[in-house]
Design an enzyme around this catalytic site. Sequence first.
Site, mmCIF file in Angstrom:
data_model
loop_
_atom_site.group_PDB
_atom_site.id
_atom_site.type_symbol
_atom_site.label_atom_id
_atom_site.label_comp_id
_atom_site.label_asym_id
_atom_site.label_seq_id
_atom_site.Cartn_x
_atom_site.Cartn_y
_atom_site.Cartn_z
ATOM 1 N N GLN A 116 11.159 -3.679 1.913
ATOM 2 C CA GLN A 116 10.020 -2.755 2.040
ATOM 3 C C GLN A 116 9.168 -2.774 0.773
ATOM 4 O O GLN A 116 9.691 -2.734 -0.340
ATOM 5 C CB GLN A 116 10.518 -1.324 2.304
ATOM 6 C CG GLN A 116 9.376 -0.356 2.583
ATOM 7 C CD GLN A 116 9.845 1.031 3.018
ATOM 8 O OE1 GLN A 116 11.024 1.366 2.899
ATOM 9 N NE2 GLN A 116 8.921 1.825 3.521
ATOM 10 N N HIS A 156 6.259 1.948 8.902
ATOM 11 C CA HIS A 156 5.487 0.995 9.706
ATOM 12 C C HIS A 156 6.399 0.005 10.409
ATOM 13 O O HIS A 156 7.484 -0.292 9.924
ATOM 14 C CB HIS A 156 4.467 0.240 8.840
ATOM 15 C CG HIS A 156 5.080 -0.447 7.657
ATOM 16 N ND1 HIS A 156 5.390 0.212 6.491
ATOM 17 C CD2 HIS A 156 5.433 -1.743 7.452
ATOM 18 C CE1 HIS A 156 5.900 -0.639 5.618
ATOM 19 N NE2 HIS A 156 5.956 -1.833 6.183
HETATM 20 P P1 5GP Z 1 6.797 -3.957 4.127
HETATM 21 O O1 5GP Z 1 7.096 -5.019 3.151
HETATM 22 O O2 5GP Z 1 6.674 -2.634 3.424
HETATM 23 O O3 5GP Z 1 7.704 -3.888 5.318
HETATM 24 O O4 5GP Z 1 5.410 -4.319 4.763
HETATM 25 C C1 5GP Z 1 4.197 -4.054 4.174
HETATM 26 C C2 5GP Z 1 3.230 -5.010 4.812
HETATM 27 O O5 5GP Z 1 1.947 -4.561 4.503
HETATM 28 C C3 5GP Z 1 3.363 -6.448 4.316
HETATM 29 O O6 5GP Z 1 3.611 -7.307 5.408
HETATM 30 C C4 5GP Z 1 2.019 -6.721 3.663
HETATM 31 O O7 5GP Z 1 1.566 -8.009 3.939
HETATM 32 C C5 5GP Z 1 1.131 -5.672 4.281
HETATM 33 N N1 5GP Z 1 0.065 -5.213 3.424
HETATM 34 C C6 5GP Z 1 0.129 -4.933 2.096
HETATM 35 N N2 5GP Z 1 -1.060 -4.478 1.642
HETATM 36 C C7 5GP Z 1 -1.883 -4.467 2.721
HETATM 37 C C8 5GP Z 1 -3.259 -4.099 2.876
HETATM 38 O O8 5GP Z 1 -3.958 -3.689 1.956
HETATM 39 N N3 5GP Z 1 -3.788 -4.223 4.131
HETATM 40 C C9 5GP Z 1 -3.035 -4.662 5.195
HETATM 41 N N4 5GP Z 1 -3.661 -4.752 6.369
HETATM 42 N N5 5GP Z 1 -1.748 -5.034 5.076
HETATM 43 C C10 5GP Z 1 -1.175 -4.927 3.838
#
Ligand code: 5GP
Length: 144
Positions: free
Chosen positions: A101, A107
């Site tokens: 994460q 999400h």
């Molecule tokens: P996590 O790693 O927390 O499960 O996922 C976060 C996701 O958010 C990642 O896949 C990353 O690519 C995406 N992400 C990070 N910053 C942004 C942003 O500013 N806009 C969008 N649309 N996605 C983002």
Amino acid sequence: MSLDGTYDAGNIFAKILRGEMPSARVFEDEHVFAFMDVFPQAKGHTLVIPKHSQARNFLEAEPEIVGPLMLGVQRVARAVRAALNPDGLVITQFNGAPAGQTVYHLHFHIIPRWEGVPLGRHGEGMADPGELKALAEQIAAKIS
Ligand code: 5GP
């Protein structure tokens, strides 16, 4: 430990929800907001987030948001399939930094997969905004 903590209203997804940061929007209703991941692991990588939650991860999710959120994930996943015709779909969600994460607003990831196409690395390679907008429109057209 990143599994515990206080919700930070300055996180990037909260800013997107408030319209303070741009995003390629796919879908929204009163419960969820769906938009393209800007560092996609595959073409059509879409994120679905709850609109009225201060949960940093799934373990913290308020009971009343879980049902509508999962229905939103299913609805968007069906639209991704209808729009892009993948061979498979990964639906995933990470809790805490060791689990992968990086953004601390709950999400779900919807990641289309095609036979023989390797999965991109998590959070690498920024997509072209115009391409993301076009994909978002393609998927949005298949929401039912
Ligand atoms: P996590 O790693 O927390 O499960 O996922 C976060 C996701 O958010 C990642 O896949 C990353 O690519 C995406 N992400 C990070 N910053 C942004 C942003 O500013 N806009 C969008 N649309 N996605 C983002």
